[in-house]
Scaffold this motif. Structure first.
Motif, PDB file in Angstrom:
ATOM      1  N   ASN A 116      40.888  41.256  42.433  1.00 52.20           N
ATOM      2  CA  ASN A 116      40.143  40.018  42.546  1.00 52.20           C
ATOM      3  C   ASN A 116      38.763  40.184  41.913  1.00 52.20           C
ATOM      4  O   ASN A 116      38.123  41.225  42.051  1.00 52.20           O
ATOM      5  CB  ASN A 116      39.999  39.603  44.014  1.00 52.20           C
ATOM      6  CG  ASN A 116      41.320  39.171  44.620  1.00 52.20           C
ATOM      7  OD1 ASN A 116      42.166  38.603  43.924  1.00 52.20           O
ATOM      8  ND2 ASN A 116      41.512  39.437  45.904  1.00 52.20           N
ATOM      9  N   LEU A 117      38.317  39.144  41.204  1.00 50.22           N
ATOM     10  CA  LEU A 117      37.040  39.175  40.519  1.00 50.22           C
ATOM     11  C   LEU A 117      35.999  38.381  41.294  1.00 50.22           C
ATOM     12  O   LEU A 117      36.339  37.506  42.095  1.00 50.22           O
ATOM     13  CB  LEU A 117      37.182  38.601  39.105  1.00 50.22           C
ATOM     14  CG  LEU A 117      38.209  39.275  38.195  1.00 50.22           C
ATOM     15  CD1 LEU A 117      38.305  38.554  36.862  1.00 50.22           C
ATOM     16  CD2 LEU A 117      37.858  40.741  37.978  1.00 50.22           C
ATOM     17  N   GLY A 118      34.733  38.683  41.023  1.00 50.54           N
ATOM     18  CA  GLY A 118      33.653  37.976  41.695  1.00 50.54           C
ATOM     19  C   GLY A 118      32.328  38.221  41.011  1.00 50.54           C
ATOM     20  O   GLY A 118      32.233  38.999  40.055  1.00 50.54           O
ATOM     21  N   PHE A 119      31.299  37.545  41.504  1.00 48.68           N
ATOM     22  CA  PHE A 119      29.948  37.700  40.990  1.00 48.68           C
ATOM     23  C   PHE A 119      29.115  38.530  41.970  1.00 48.68           C
ATOM     24  O   PHE A 119      29.373  38.538  43.177  1.00 48.68           O
ATOM     25  CB  PHE A 119      29.296  36.333  40.771  1.00 48.68           C
ATOM     26  CG  PHE A 119      29.929  35.536  39.671  1.00 48.68           C
ATOM     27  CD1 PHE A 119      29.561  35.751  38.348  1.00 48.68           C
ATOM     28  CD2 PHE A 119      30.892  34.577  39.947  1.00 48.68           C
ATOM     29  CE1 PHE A 119      30.133  35.026  37.319  1.00 48.68           C
ATOM     30  CE2 PHE A 119      31.468  33.840  38.935  1.00 48.68           C
ATOM     31  CZ  PHE A 119      31.094  34.068  37.617  1.00 48.68           C
ATOM     32  N   PHE A 120      28.134  39.233  41.414  1.00 45.22           N
ATOM     33  CA  PHE A 120      27.219  40.067  42.183  1.00 45.22           C
ATOM     34  C   PHE A 120      27.998  41.082  43.034  1.00 45.22           C
ATOM     35  O   PHE A 120      27.806  41.191  44.248  1.00 45.22           O
ATOM     36  CB  PHE A 120      26.309  39.208  43.065  1.00 45.22           C
ATOM     37  CG  PHE A 120      25.532  38.184  42.292  1.00 45.22           C
ATOM     38  CD1 PHE A 120      24.441  38.543  41.526  1.00 45.22           C
ATOM     39  CD2 PHE A 120      25.929  36.853  42.305  1.00 45.22           C
ATOM     40  CE1 PHE A 120      23.733  37.603  40.794  1.00 45.22           C
ATOM     41  CE2 PHE A 120      25.237  35.902  41.582  1.00 45.22           C
ATOM     42  CZ  PHE A 120      24.133  36.277  40.817  1.00 45.22           C
ATOM     43  N   VAL A 121      28.882  41.787  42.348  1.00 43.16           N
ATOM     44  CA  VAL A 121      29.735  42.774  43.013  1.00 43.16           C
ATOM     45  C   VAL A 121      29.104  44.162  42.898  1.00 43.16           C
ATOM     46  O   VAL A 121      28.169  44.390  42.131  1.00 43.16           O
ATOM     47  CB  VAL A 121      31.142  42.774  42.387  1.00 43.16           C
ATOM     48  CG1 VAL A 121      31.804  41.424  42.572  1.00 43.16           C
ATOM     49  CG2 VAL A 121      31.077  43.131  40.906  1.00 43.16           C
ATOM     50  N   GLY A 140      32.489  41.345  37.957  1.00 50.85           N
ATOM     51  CA  GLY A 140      33.382  42.492  37.941  1.00 50.85           C
ATOM     52  C   GLY A 140      34.391  42.395  39.070  1.00 50.85           C
ATOM     53  O   GLY A 140      34.572  41.326  39.683  1.00 50.85           O
ATOM     54  N   ALA A 141      35.068  43.508  39.342  1.00 49.75           N
ATOM     55  CA  ALA A 141      36.057  43.544  40.416  1.00 49.75           C
ATOM     56  C   ALA A 141      35.358  43.616  41.771  1.00 49.75           C
ATOM     57  O   ALA A 141      34.339  44.294  41.928  1.00 49.75           O
ATOM     58  CB  ALA A 141      36.992  44.742  40.242  1.00 49.75           C
ATOM     59  N   VAL A 142      35.918  42.916  42.758  1.00 56.05           N
ATOM     60  CA  VAL A 142      35.318  42.880  44.086  1.00 56.05           C
ATOM     61  C   VAL A 142      35.318  44.258  44.734  1.00 56.05           C
ATOM     62  O   VAL A 142      34.365  44.625  45.435  1.00 56.05           O
ATOM     63  CB  VAL A 142      36.063  41.861  44.973  1.00 56.05           C
ATOM     64  CG1 VAL A 142      35.541  41.886  46.404  1.00 56.05           C
ATOM     65  CG2 VAL A 142      35.948  40.463  44.385  1.00 56.05           C
ATOM     66  N   ASP A 143      36.361  45.047  44.488  1.00 60.51           N
ATOM     67  CA  ASP A 143      36.438  46.376  45.097  1.00 60.51           C
ATOM     68  C   ASP A 143      35.639  47.426  44.329  1.00 60.51           C
ATOM     69  O   ASP A 143      35.640  48.605  44.706  1.00 60.51           O
ATOM     70  CB  ASP A 143      37.893  46.829  45.215  1.00 60.51           C
ATOM     71  CG  ASP A 143      38.622  46.840  43.865  1.00 60.51           C
ATOM     72  OD1 ASP A 143      37.969  46.524  42.832  1.00 60.51           O
ATOM     73  OD2 ASP A 143      39.820  47.161  43.842  1.00 60.51           O
ATOM     74  N   GLY A 144      34.971  47.054  43.239  1.00 57.75           N
ATOM     75  CA  GLY A 144      34.126  47.988  42.508  1.00 57.75           C
ATOM     76  C   GLY A 144      34.844  48.854  41.499  1.00 57.75           C
ATOM     77  O   GLY A 144      34.211  49.706  40.865  1.00 57.75           O
TER      78      GLY A 144
END
Length: 373
Positions: A116-121, A140-144
């Motif tokens: 899953n992607l997101g902002f300010f990860v 980037g990816a939520v899990d880093g």
């Protein structure tokens, strides 16, 4: 009835306020009329933000290695069944089958493990603006885990992150070279045009000598003098000096022409008549009037230096590893087989074209804004 009419007549009407418009406000008002100039200004501002905050916008550590020549991970808003989901991507990995042409493992997306992607990860740690320690990234990816939106190079390094980091070196070289060229060329041009006579004669012969050199062979010859084992900062400084030494002459010739015209204006002759020093006349009467031309020349010179750095970097004469620049990244596109098999390696070309268009569009808009005639 008469009193009402008299009251209506004697009501004071506020006079319209006509303030004096400054030159800066006048230039901005004219620039806003040019849609290409505004687009160029917006793109230049975005490029500056991207360059300053390169770590923040980079989704992956640019030095992290992985699968070589991995294709870009596409963003999907549907799962395998076609249902709408939050934007995600799929990890690219090597399969067990081999490509019949290259005999390398076939690389493909792993649909079993979506990201899953997101902002300010969260991601790799860095110092924002070189001061604030943080690990937050714009997207980037939520899990880093690493996500390669533009694929990887031959060493498995993320192309998009290296483009962000490479913009610093490419634009730093361009801005430094243009700054030196502007200072030297403007000073020499004003002094030569103002004093004239024998000094101007000899100075212009020297300028013509510099302009007569074939620049590309001279760049290659001079940069070849630096040994390969030289430190990176020494090599970079030498490249900047070479570009500056060969670029100031054209700016000098343009400023000299403007100075020759300004030196005959009445207020300059009046300053000479009352005994003003040459330094005061040059820097307080002539310099402000040539600045409009210099600003436009600067915006048009920056894309030329960016293109030159990219070309020399492609040939291996501009930047050496471990530094990153757009020209150095293009070295991976030296063979047609690589371009045909891994076209995402050409991604830096898009950023070079956008940079050239942005500064050229801004320069065209400023040229019309600062000189309406």
């Amino acid at each position: 009835m008469k009193a009402d009419v008299q009251d209506a007549i004697t009501v004071p009407v506020p006079a319209p306020h006509h303030g004096n418009e400054t030159y800066r406000a006048l230039v901005w008002r004219r620039l806003k009329r040019s849609w290409t100039g505004l687009i160029g200004l917006i793109l230049v501002c975005l490029l500056m933000i991207m360059t300053i905050l390169a770590e923040f916008f980079s989704p992956v550590d640019p030095k992290l290695t992985g699968v070589g020549f991995a294709p870009p991970q596409t963003i999907s808003i549907t799962d395998q069944e076609g249902n709408l989901v939050w934007p995600r991507t799929y990890q690219v990995g090597e399969g067990t089958e081999l490509d019949p042409i290259t005999f390398q493992p076939i690389v493909g997306p792993d649909y079993a493990n979506p990201k899953n992607l997101g902002f300010f990860v969260k991601g790799f740690s860095y110092r924002l603006l070189g001061v604030i320690p943080t690990d937050r990234h714009f997207f980037g990816a939520v899990d880093g885990t690493p996500v390669n939106f533009l694929g990887t190079d031959k060493f498995g390094r993320d192309v998009l992150s290296r483009i962000f980091y490479g913009s610093r070196v490419s634009l730093m070289i361009a801005l430094t070279v243009v700054f030196i060229v502007t200072v030297v060329g403007t000073t020499v041009g004003m002094v030569s045009g103002y004093f004239g006579g024998r000094f101007d004669n000899w100075m212009q012969r020297f300028v013509e000598l510099v302009l007569a050199f074939p620049q590309l062979p001279l760049y290659l010859a001079l940069t070849s003098l630096i040994p390969v084992t030289a430190p990176t900062n020494v090599f970079l400084a030498f490249v900047i000096i070479v570009m500056s030494a060969l670029g100031w002459a054209q700016m000098s010739r343009e400023v000299r022409g403007k100075t020759l015209a300004l030196a005959r204006i009445d207020y300059v002759r009046a300053a000479m008549a009352i005994g003003a020093t040459d330094r005061r006349i040059i820097f307080q009467h002539i310099f402000p009037n040539v600045m409009s031309h210099v600003i436009v020349a600067v915006t048009l010179a920056i894309p030329n230096v960016v293109l030159l750095e990219s070309f020399l970097g492609f040939l291996g004469f501009a930047v050496k590893p471990p530094l990153m620049s757009w020209g150095l990244m293009l070295q991976d596109t030296a063979t047609y087989s690589v371009i045909g098999s891994y076209p995402w390696i050409l991604s830096p070309v898009a950023f070079v074209l956008v940079t050239v268009f942005a500064f050229n569009a801004l320069g065209d808009g400023l040229r019309d804004a600062v000189d309406p005639y």
